[in-house]
Write a protein that holds these residues in place. Structure first.
Motif, mmCIF file in Angstrom:
data_model
loop_
_atom_site.group_PDB
_atom_site.id
_atom_site.type_symbol
_atom_site.label_atom_id
_atom_site.label_comp_id
_atom_site.label_asym_id
_atom_site.label_seq_id
_atom_site.Cartn_x
_atom_site.Cartn_y
_atom_site.Cartn_z
ATOM 1 N N THR A 1 11.810 31.898 11.460
ATOM 2 C CA THR A 1 13.065 32.143 12.193
ATOM 3 C C THR A 1 14.157 32.635 11.250
ATOM 4 O OG1 THR A 1 12.514 30.434 13.831
ATOM 5 C CG2 THR A 1 14.821 31.101 13.671
ATOM 6 N N TYR B 1 13.758 41.771 23.958
ATOM 7 C CA TYR B 1 13.325 42.413 22.716
ATOM 8 C C TYR B 1 13.519 41.482 21.521
ATOM 9 C CZ TYR B 1 12.053 46.643 20.148
ATOM 10 O OH TYR B 1 11.394 47.581 19.393
ATOM 11 N N HIS B 2 14.633 40.740 21.553
ATOM 12 C CA HIS B 2 14.869 39.759 20.493
ATOM 13 C C HIS B 2 13.801 38.666 20.523
ATOM 14 C CE1 HIS B 2 16.846 36.771 17.942
ATOM 15 N NE2 HIS B 2 16.615 35.895 18.911
ATOM 16 N N ASN C 1 10.375 39.889 19.166
ATOM 17 C CA ASN C 1 10.322 39.956 17.710
ATOM 18 C C ASN C 1 10.343 38.571 17.076
ATOM 19 O OD1 ASN C 1 10.492 42.869 16.524
ATOM 20 N ND2 ASN C 1 11.853 42.909 18.290
ATOM 21 N N GLN C 2 11.103 37.651 17.676
ATOM 22 C CA GLN C 2 11.147 36.289 17.146
ATOM 23 C C GLN C 2 9.781 35.619 17.232
ATOM 24 O OE1 GLN C 2 13.997 34.183 15.776
ATOM 25 N NE2 GLN C 2 11.948 33.633 15.071
ATOM 26 N N GLY D 1 17.905 43.574 25.668
ATOM 27 C CA GLY D 1 18.263 43.012 24.366
ATOM 28 C C GLY D 1 17.698 41.619 24.166
ATOM 29 N N LEU D 2 17.797 40.777 25.194
ATOM 30 C CA LEU D 2 17.305 39.403 25.100
ATOM 31 C C LEU D 2 15.795 39.366 24.919
ATOM 32 C CD1 LEU D 2 17.731 36.333 25.311
ATOM 33 C CD2 LEU D 2 17.516 36.578 27.808
ATOM 34 N N TYR E 1 13.369 36.244 10.069
ATOM 35 C CA TYR E 1 13.691 37.222 11.116
ATOM 36 C C TYR E 1 15.202 37.402 11.261
ATOM 37 C CZ TYR E 1 14.253 39.385 15.652
ATOM 38 O OH TYR E 1 14.642 40.222 16.663
ATOM 39 N N ALA E 2 15.967 36.306 11.150
ATOM 40 C CA ALA E 2 17.422 36.397 11.277
ATOM 41 C C ALA E 2 18.011 37.266 10.171
ATOM 42 C CB ALA E 2 18.030 34.998 11.235
ATOM 43 N N HIS F 1 11.426 50.391 13.817
ATOM 44 C CA HIS F 1 11.887 50.452 15.203
ATOM 45 C C HIS F 1 12.433 51.837 15.548
ATOM 46 C CE1 HIS F 1 11.210 46.401 16.621
ATOM 47 N NE2 HIS F 1 11.789 45.893 15.551
ATOM 48 N N THR G 1 16.948 40.983 10.730
ATOM 49 C CA THR G 1 17.713 41.623 11.798
ATOM 50 C C THR G 1 19.124 41.956 11.351
ATOM 51 O OG1 THR G 1 16.435 40.402 13.457
ATOM 52 C CG2 THR G 1 18.514 41.370 14.173
#
Length: 238
Positions: free
Chosen positions: A102, A155-156, A159-160, A152-153, A105-106, A6, A109
């Motif tokens: 999920t 983009y999250h 990626n999710q 932010g929302l 990814y968590a 990123h 991140t």
């Protein structure tokens, strides 16, 4: 790899036109082919690999014809391809029945935040307040914080959904799906940011997109042929 990818992508966005960065990043499937073979032991059939040639040729043509080209932007985009290739392959390998997309990814991140936060504070911490004040003066406080929250929302969520898709397909197919996404971004950048695509850059982009379509067709035919002989082993798409 998630963090480095990123960071490299955003450096490229700052150095060259958005359209050029995303054109270069259409090479991601080629990186995924090599890394899938080296790390996961998954071999991509030759007919499918050959469809990556027009993608690479188109990227080269578009890069050579782009008015905003510079090596910082190009190398950063290529580094992003490499690191996101590793992320896709290692992320796929980490996904199990008890650790789904999920959760992967968590954790990814969270680790990326821990890695990046000290550098962000050390390099830009002193400029954060003045930078925010300048932006608020230009667009207003309400618009600034609303845009910040929405970026932010979204983009999250992007990626999710990308990791959720990766759980269902091979890393190479995942990279090709990303190419389709870049089509929208390339032409959106022309519309919203008034960026100019030269004729050569436009032709190169179209060739890269045709290569993406050929890849999809070749992958479908190969999977159909592979199912008939009953070859053992785990399918690449699982």
């Amino acid at each position: 790899m998630h963090a480095i990818g990123h960071i490299a992508a955003n450096i490229s966005f700052a150095a060259v036109a958005i359209s050029l960065t995303h054109t270069v990043k259409t090479l991601e499937p080629a990186f995924n082919v090599i890394l899938s073979r080296l790390i996961l032991g998954e071999a991509t059939p030759l007919p499918v690999v050959l469809t990556l040639v027009p993608i690479m040729f188109g990227v080269g043509l578009a890069s050579a014809g782009e008015l905003s080209f510079n090596w910082t932007g190009f190398i950063s985009a290529m580094l992003s391809n490499l690191t996101f290739g590793f992320r896709a392959v290692w992320g796929k390998a980490a996904m199990t029945k008890t650790l789904d997309s999920t959760a992967v990814y968590a954790y990814t991140t969270l680790i990326s935040m821990i890695v990046c936060l000290p550098f962000a504070i050390g390099m830009e911490g002193g400029l954060l307040q003045s930078g925010a004040a300048t932006a608020i003066a230009q667009v207003g406080e309400s618009r600034f914080y609303t845009d910040l929250f929405m970026v932010g929302l979204l983009y999250h969520l992007y990626n999710q959904f990308a990791f959720n898709t990766l759980q269902r397909v091979s890393p190479v197919s995942h990279g090709v799906c990303n190419v389709v996404k870049r089509v929208v971004i390339i032409f959106s950048s022309v519309i919203f940011f008034n960026q100019t695509l030269t004729q050569q850059a436009l032709i190169g982009t179209v060739i890269a997109l045709i290569g993406t379509w050929l890849y999809t067709e070749a992958s479908s035919k190969h999977k159909h042929k592979k199912a008939d002989p009953g070859i053992g082993g785990k399918p690449a798409a699982e």
